[in-house]
Design a protein around this motif. Structure first.
Motif, PDB file in Angstrom:
ATOM      1  N   SER A  60       0.866  -1.172   0.000  1.00 24.70           N
ATOM      2  CA  SER A  60       0.000   0.000   0.000  1.00 24.70           C
ATOM      3  C   SER A  60       0.905   1.224   0.000  1.00 24.70           C
ATOM      4  CB  SER A  60      -0.879  -0.016   1.244  1.00 24.70           C
ATOM      5  OG  SER A  60      -1.759   1.058   1.246  1.00 24.70           O
ATOM      6  N   CYS A 111       1.279   5.737  -0.689  1.00 25.43           N
ATOM      7  CA  CYS A 111       0.752   7.077  -0.912  1.00 25.43           C
ATOM      8  C   CYS A 111       1.923   8.056  -0.812  1.00 25.43           C
ATOM      9  CB  CYS A 111      -0.315   7.420   0.127  1.00 25.43           C
ATOM     10  SG  CYS A 111      -1.110   9.013  -0.123  1.00 25.43           S
ATOM     11  N   PRO A 119      -1.283  14.440   1.896  1.00 25.53           N
ATOM     12  CA  PRO A 119      -1.215  13.473   0.789  1.00 25.53           C
ATOM     13  C   PRO A 119      -1.235  14.174  -0.568  1.00 25.53           C
ATOM     14  CG  PRO A 119      -3.042  12.954   2.281  1.00 25.53           C
ATOM     15  CD  PRO A 119      -2.488  14.267   2.709  1.00 25.53           C
ATOM     16  N   TRP A 160      -4.338   6.818  -1.899  1.00 28.15           N
ATOM     17  CA  TRP A 160      -3.705   5.549  -1.521  1.00 28.15           C
ATOM     18  C   TRP A 160      -3.897   4.500  -2.602  1.00 28.15           C
ATOM     19  CZ3 TRP A 160      -0.439   4.315   2.349  1.00 28.15           C
ATOM     20  CH2 TRP A 160      -0.307   5.237   3.384  1.00 28.15           C
ATOM     21  N   SER A 161      -2.858   3.744  -2.871  1.00 26.97           N
ATOM     22  CA  SER A 161      -2.896   2.647  -3.836  1.00 26.97           C
ATOM     23  C   SER A 161      -2.833   1.321  -3.098  1.00 26.97           C
ATOM     24  CB  SER A 161      -1.691   2.716  -4.777  1.00 26.97           C
ATOM     25  OG  SER A 161      -1.692   3.912  -5.488  1.00 26.97           O
ATOM     26  N   SER A 190      -4.671  -0.294  -1.138  1.00 25.53           N
ATOM     27  CA  SER A 190      -4.963  -0.241   0.291  1.00 25.53           C
ATOM     28  C   SER A 190      -5.979  -1.315   0.668  1.00 25.53           C
ATOM     29  CB  SER A 190      -5.525   1.145   0.635  1.00 25.53           C
ATOM     30  OG  SER A 190      -5.772   1.255   2.003  1.00 25.53           O
ATOM     31  N   CYS A 193      -6.610  -1.118   6.290  1.00 24.25           N
ATOM     32  CA  CYS A 193      -5.847   0.132   6.183  1.00 24.25           C
ATOM     33  C   CYS A 193      -6.787   1.305   5.912  1.00 24.25           C
ATOM     34  CB  CYS A 193      -4.812   0.036   5.078  1.00 24.25           C
ATOM     35  SG  CYS A 193      -3.433  -1.062   5.440  1.00 24.25           S
ATOM     36  N   HIS A 194      -7.748   1.092   5.041  1.00 27.95           N
ATOM     37  CA  HIS A 194      -8.709   2.150   4.710  1.00 27.95           C
ATOM     38  C   HIS A 194      -9.462   2.594   5.959  1.00 27.95           C
ATOM     39  CE1 HIS A 194     -11.541   4.494   2.416  1.00 27.95           C
ATOM     40  NE2 HIS A 194     -12.529   3.860   3.016  1.00 27.95           N
ATOM     41  N   ILE A 241      -7.063   4.595   8.322  1.00 30.29           N
ATOM     42  CA  ILE A 241      -6.822   5.934   7.788  1.00 30.29           C
ATOM     43  C   ILE A 241      -8.049   6.804   7.954  1.00 30.29           C
ATOM     44  CG2 ILE A 241      -6.399   7.229   5.658  1.00 30.29           C
ATOM     45  CD1 ILE A 241      -4.700   4.746   4.765  1.00 30.29           C
TER      46      ILE A 241
END
Length: 62
Positions: free
Chosen positions: A34, A36, A44, A48-49, A51, A55-56, A59
């Protein structure tokens, strides 16, 4: 006199946000991480990639 530094927004405009996001997405997918990009202040620059849902949620809640 010429400046030797760029602000994060100037750099992002020069590189192209779409190109940076595409690079980040590809890198995250290939390495299964993951990822960013942030500026020096912690803002940022990209979304985010790769993710995970966990994790989402972390965050989103922090």
């Amino acid at each position: 006199m010429m400046r030797n530094t760029f602000s994060s927004q100037e750099w992002l405009k020069f590189i192209g946000k779409e190109k940076l996001q595409t690079f980040q997405d590809s890198f995250a997918r290939v390495d299964n991480i993951s990822l960013c990009f942030f500026d020096l202040e912690g803002t940022p620059l990209t979304v985010w990639s790769n993710s995970s849902l966990l994790c989402h949620q972390i965050i989103k809640n922090n």
